[in-house]
Design a protein around this motif. Structure first.
Motif, mmCIF file in Angstrom:
data_model
loop_
_atom_site.group_PDB
_atom_site.id
_atom_site.type_symbol
_atom_site.label_atom_id
_atom_site.label_comp_id
_atom_site.label_asym_id
_atom_site.label_seq_id
_atom_site.Cartn_x
_atom_site.Cartn_y
_atom_site.Cartn_z
ATOM 1 N N LEU A 34 0.942 -1.198 0.153
ATOM 2 C CA LEU A 34 0.032 -0.007 0.059
ATOM 3 C C LEU A 34 1.060 1.293 0.185
ATOM 4 N N VAL A 35 2.096 1.293 0.511
ATOM 5 C CA VAL A 35 2.939 2.263 0.623
ATOM 6 C C VAL A 35 3.375 2.964 -0.830
ATOM 7 N N ASN A 36 3.058 4.214 -1.163
ATOM 8 C CA ASN A 36 3.349 4.920 -2.169
ATOM 9 C C ASN A 36 3.852 6.534 -1.905
ATOM 10 N N LEU A 37 5.359 6.204 -1.760
ATOM 11 C CA LEU A 37 5.885 7.504 -1.344
ATOM 12 C C LEU A 37 6.127 8.716 -2.548
ATOM 13 N N PRO A 42 -2.775 13.694 -0.468
ATOM 14 C CA PRO A 42 -2.378 14.015 0.949
ATOM 15 C C PRO A 42 -2.685 12.661 1.883
ATOM 16 N N VAL A 43 -3.730 12.251 1.588
ATOM 17 C CA VAL A 43 -3.948 11.166 2.546
ATOM 18 C C VAL A 43 -3.037 9.953 2.351
ATOM 19 N N ILE A 44 -3.060 9.599 0.864
ATOM 20 C CA ILE A 44 -2.103 8.591 0.970
ATOM 21 C C ILE A 44 -0.766 8.751 1.113
ATOM 22 N N ARG A 45 -0.254 9.930 1.047
ATOM 23 C CA ARG A 45 1.149 10.064 1.270
ATOM 24 C C ARG A 45 1.500 10.118 2.693
ATOM 25 N N ILE A 49 3.873 7.476 4.264
ATOM 26 C CA ILE A 49 5.289 7.985 5.152
ATOM 27 C C ILE A 49 5.338 7.391 6.534
ATOM 28 N N ALA A 50 4.113 7.328 7.157
ATOM 29 C CA ALA A 50 4.074 6.791 8.599
ATOM 30 C C ALA A 50 4.311 5.251 8.569
ATOM 31 N N LEU A 88 11.452 12.860 -1.414
ATOM 32 C CA LEU A 88 11.136 13.662 0.090
ATOM 33 C C LEU A 88 10.533 12.842 0.932
ATOM 34 N N GLY A 89 9.532 12.107 0.358
ATOM 35 C CA GLY A 89 8.818 11.261 1.679
ATOM 36 C C GLY A 89 9.853 10.131 2.021
ATOM 37 N N LEU A 90 10.731 9.775 1.515
ATOM 38 C CA LEU A 90 11.712 8.587 2.157
ATOM 39 C C LEU A 90 12.542 9.552 3.203
ATOM 40 N N GLY A 91 12.966 10.773 2.707
ATOM 41 C CA GLY A 91 13.562 11.604 3.918
ATOM 42 C C GLY A 91 12.746 11.875 5.030
#
Length: 254
Positions: A34-37, A42-45, A49-50, A88-91
């Protein structure tokens, strides 16, 4: 599901003991699909990240050396925007985590739709940018089915040589830590991710023999992700790989 519970301490202890007993190294785990960085929703992001941070924590807790992740989908955006969003999401997800013995592996993809990672150049860019934003060690995981589906003709000897040269030039063979061994139900360049049993797809047995015995690949850890319909399917695929890896090339008499 997005939610995940912490690993049970007793089970972690048993896992560590089993790994030592059977010399099971390295341990690679896969991020929740399900993770999509790369998503800008905004919700999926936020959830991605969490969830990715949780995967990092659990990988460390169970002693995994590698955490494999797909670069994700940039739907509605450009490739460049997708790469930037992923980095940016990974960071953000790894902030304050450090390395702690876990290396993140970017997995190549079949390239369906807006999915990043079917081209080595994309994987190279992600790793290069991410190294500026995180202390996490980052490498690569190559999937044989995804390679064929995205246009790398690893089913032929010449195609395999070309793919390995490209991987060396763009990714660096030392940065490729794991290979997912899967045949492909779909043909070369289909961009469709459908795994098949070893030797029963468009890659084929002889191609896997070449892959398994290639000087640049034969010492890499290979992990099966083949279909399981019967209880012994994993064992059957493993036995096939072992037999192909140990086969000697027979030379015809002149």
């Amino acid at each position: 599901m997005w939610r995940a519970r912490p690993p049970d301490r007793v089970q972690v202890k048993l896992l560590r003991a089993a790994r030592e007993r059977f010399d099971l190294h390295p341990l690679a785990i896969h991020v929740n699909y399900l993770v999509n960085l790369a998503s800008m929703d905004p919700v999926i992001r936020s959830k991605s990240i969490a969830a990715f941070r949780g995967e990092l924590e659990r990988a460390h807790d169970i002693g995994a050396e590698y955490l494999v992740v797909h670069p994700g989908s940039y739907r509605g955006r450009s490739v460049e925007e997708g790469i930037a969003a992923f980095v940016l999401g990974l960071g953000e997800a790894s902030e304050g985590f450090g390395s702690r013995g876990v290396t993140v592996l970017l997995e190549n993809t079949a390239g369906a739709g807006s999915h990043l990672g079917s081209r080595f150049e994309e994987l190279q860019s992600i790793r290069g940018l991410a190294s500026q934003l995180t202390d996490l060690p980052i490498g690569y995981c190559l999937d044989t089915c995804h390679l064929l589906a995205s246009g790398f003709n690893i089913a032929t000897a010449a195609g395999l040589r070309s793919t390995v040269r490209s991987a060396e030039d763009l990714l660096g063979m030392a940065n490729i830590h794991v290979i997912h061994a899967n045949d492909s139900k779909m043909p070369l360049g289909s961009r469709v991710d459908r795994h098949a049993n070893i030797g029963e797809g468009h890659i084929g047995r002889e191609a896997f023999r070449r892959i398994l015995t290639h000087p640049e690949l034969r010492r890499k850890p290979f992990i099966l992700e083949t279909p399981v319909k019967e209880p012994d399917d994993d064992r059957r695929n493993l036995d096939t790989l072992k037999s192909l890896a140990s086969r000697k090339r027979t030379l015809a008499r002149p």
